[in-house]
Design a protein around this motif. Structure first.
Motif, PDB file in Angstrom:
ATOM      1  N   MET A  76       0.858  -1.190   0.000  1.00  0.00           N
ATOM      2  CA  MET A  76       0.000   0.000   0.000  1.00  0.00           C
ATOM      3  C   MET A  76       0.893   1.238   0.000  1.00  0.00           C
ATOM      4  O   MET A  76       1.829   1.332   0.784  1.00  0.00           O
ATOM      5  N   THR A  77       0.609   2.173  -0.876  1.00  0.00           N
ATOM      6  CA  THR A  77       1.366   3.420  -0.938  1.00  0.00           C
ATOM      7  C   THR A  77       0.634   4.506  -0.157  1.00  0.00           C
ATOM      8  O   THR A  77      -0.479   4.298   0.310  1.00  0.00           O
ATOM      9  N   ASN A  99     -10.777   7.534  -6.424  1.00  0.00           N
ATOM     10  CA  ASN A  99     -11.912   6.901  -5.762  1.00  0.00           C
ATOM     11  C   ASN A  99     -11.797   6.934  -4.232  1.00  0.00           C
ATOM     12  O   ASN A  99     -12.643   6.414  -3.525  1.00  0.00           O
ATOM     13  N   GLY A 100     -10.701   7.540  -3.723  1.00  0.00           N
ATOM     14  CA  GLY A 100     -10.522   7.677  -2.281  1.00  0.00           C
ATOM     15  C   GLY A 100      -9.751   6.550  -1.622  1.00  0.00           C
ATOM     16  O   GLY A 100      -9.502   6.584  -0.424  1.00  0.00           O
ATOM     17  N   TYR A 101      -9.363   5.539  -2.394  1.00  0.00           N
ATOM     18  CA  TYR A 101      -8.616   4.410  -1.851  1.00  0.00           C
ATOM     19  C   TYR A 101      -7.118   4.617  -2.081  1.00  0.00           C
ATOM     20  O   TYR A 101      -6.702   5.243  -3.063  1.00  0.00           O
ATOM     21  N   TYR A 102      -6.318   4.048  -1.175  1.00  0.00           N
ATOM     22  CA  TYR A 102      -4.865   4.101  -1.355  1.00  0.00           C
ATOM     23  C   TYR A 102      -4.464   3.261  -2.564  1.00  0.00           C
ATOM     24  O   TYR A 102      -5.072   2.225  -2.850  1.00  0.00           O
ATOM     25  N   GLU A 103      -3.444   3.730  -3.267  1.00  0.00           N
ATOM     26  CA  GLU A 103      -2.922   2.990  -4.413  1.00  0.00           C
ATOM     27  C   GLU A 103      -2.147   1.779  -3.909  1.00  0.00           C
ATOM     28  O   GLU A 103      -1.324   1.877  -3.000  1.00  0.00           O
ATOM     29  N   LEU A 104      -2.423   0.640  -4.518  1.00  0.00           N
ATOM     30  CA  LEU A 104      -1.753  -0.612  -4.166  1.00  0.00           C
ATOM     31  C   LEU A 104      -0.844  -1.014  -5.314  1.00  0.00           C
ATOM     32  O   LEU A 104      -1.260  -0.986  -6.481  1.00  0.00           O
ATOM     33  N   ILE A 105       0.398  -1.404  -4.989  1.00  0.00           N
ATOM     34  CA  ILE A 105       1.376  -1.779  -6.009  1.00  0.00           C
ATOM     35  C   ILE A 105       2.036  -3.110  -5.616  1.00  0.00           C
ATOM     36  O   ILE A 105       1.769  -3.653  -4.549  1.00  0.00           O
ATOM     37  N   LYS A 106       2.896  -3.601  -6.480  1.00  0.00           N
ATOM     38  CA  LYS A 106       3.678  -4.832  -6.245  1.00  0.00           C
ATOM     39  C   LYS A 106       2.783  -6.017  -5.886  1.00  0.00           C
ATOM     40  O   LYS A 106       3.006  -6.739  -4.916  1.00  0.00           O
ATOM     41  N   HIS A 107       1.756  -6.239  -6.695  1.00  0.00           N
ATOM     42  CA  HIS A 107       0.861  -7.376  -6.493  1.00  0.00           C
ATOM     43  C   HIS A 107       1.579  -8.672  -6.859  1.00  0.00           C
ATOM     44  O   HIS A 107       2.144  -8.783  -7.952  1.00  0.00           O
ATOM     45  N   ASP A 153      -2.267  -9.339 -11.094  1.00  0.00           N
ATOM     46  CA  ASP A 153      -2.966  -8.056 -11.139  1.00  0.00           C
ATOM     47  C   ASP A 153      -3.664  -7.801  -9.804  1.00  0.00           C
ATOM     48  O   ASP A 153      -3.541  -8.590  -8.865  1.00  0.00           O
ATOM     49  N   SER A 154      -4.406  -6.730  -9.718  1.00  0.00           N
ATOM     50  CA  SER A 154      -5.042  -6.341  -8.460  1.00  0.00           C
ATOM     51  C   SER A 154      -6.134  -7.310  -8.013  1.00  0.00           C
ATOM     52  O   SER A 154      -6.544  -7.292  -6.864  1.00  0.00           O
ATOM     53  N   LYS A 155      -6.584  -8.174  -8.893  1.00  0.00           N
ATOM     54  CA  LYS A 155      -7.595  -9.180  -8.561  1.00  0.00           C
ATOM     55  C   LYS A 155      -6.958 -10.513  -8.166  1.00  0.00           C
ATOM     56  O   LYS A 155      -7.663 -11.455  -7.814  1.00  0.00           O
ATOM     57  N   GLY A 156      -5.636 -10.618  -8.269  1.00  0.00           N
ATOM     58  CA  GLY A 156      -4.940 -11.848  -7.924  1.00  0.00           C
ATOM     59  C   GLY A 156      -4.805 -12.819  -9.074  1.00  0.00           C
ATOM     60  O   GLY A 156      -4.539 -13.998  -8.868  1.00  0.00           O
ATOM     61  N   HIS A 157      -4.976 -12.313 -10.309  1.00  0.00           N
ATOM     62  CA  HIS A 157      -4.809 -13.169 -11.488  1.00  0.00           C
ATOM     63  C   HIS A 157      -3.370 -13.047 -11.988  1.00  0.00           C
ATOM     64  O   HIS A 157      -2.856 -11.924 -12.133  1.00  0.00           O
TER      65      HIS A 157
END
Length: 150
Positions: free
Chosen positions: A57-58, A64-72, A142-146
């Motif tokens: 989490m960055t 959209n108000g959510y923290y950007e998530l990286i390195k999935h 990806d962000s969905k876990g694929h």
């Protein structure tokens, strides 16, 4: 003994994130319990494998108000010679608050077990002990876990 000395391929995770993650808000995507016969030792070894969708989490907040998530990444662990396992609540979503590892004292036979605790936010939780552990795979996703194919 430190976790980095106990958990084989520990560095494959630390190299990606630059630290060992807490796995806060990670999701356990799969769990497998099985056993196999260890010919050279002459006994049946119970083991557990599980895969966790981990990310970083960055401090950047998206529109959209959510923290950007990286390195999935999908990180697969394998623990052998498991015992004292108690798992509950596997569901369609298995978000966790944390994944804790504690190296326990060496027993009278000279083996050093590890305690693995899964603190659930939703779905799977529990704990187990094992005499060996390793990271078997770290795959970008990806962000969905694929899994991201090359």
């Amino acid at each position: 003994m430190k976790l980095s000395e106990y958990l084989e391929n520990y560095n494959s995770v630390e190299e990606i994130y630059g630290y060992w993650p807490s796995f806060h808000d990670a999701e356990i995507k799969s769990v497998a319990l099985n056993s196999y016969y260890k010919e050279e030792e002459g006994y049946t070894c119970p083991y557990m494998e599980f895969t966790v969708h981990c990310f970083e989490m960055t401090s950047s907040v998206k529109s959209n108000g959510y923290y950007e998530l990286i390195k999935h990444n999908l990180i697969t662990f394998r623990f052998e010679d498991i015992y004292d396992s108690e798992l509950i609540g596997f569901d369609h979503q298995n978000a966790i608050l944390s994944l804790e590892f504690e190296i326990l004292p060496t027993n009278e036979r000279g083996f050093t077990p590890i305690l693995v605790e899964i603190d659930p936010a939703n779905g799977l939780g529990g704990e187990f002990k094992a005499f060996s552990g390793k990271v078997t795979k770290v795959l970008p996703c990806d962000s969905k876990g694929h899994i991201i194919s090359a």
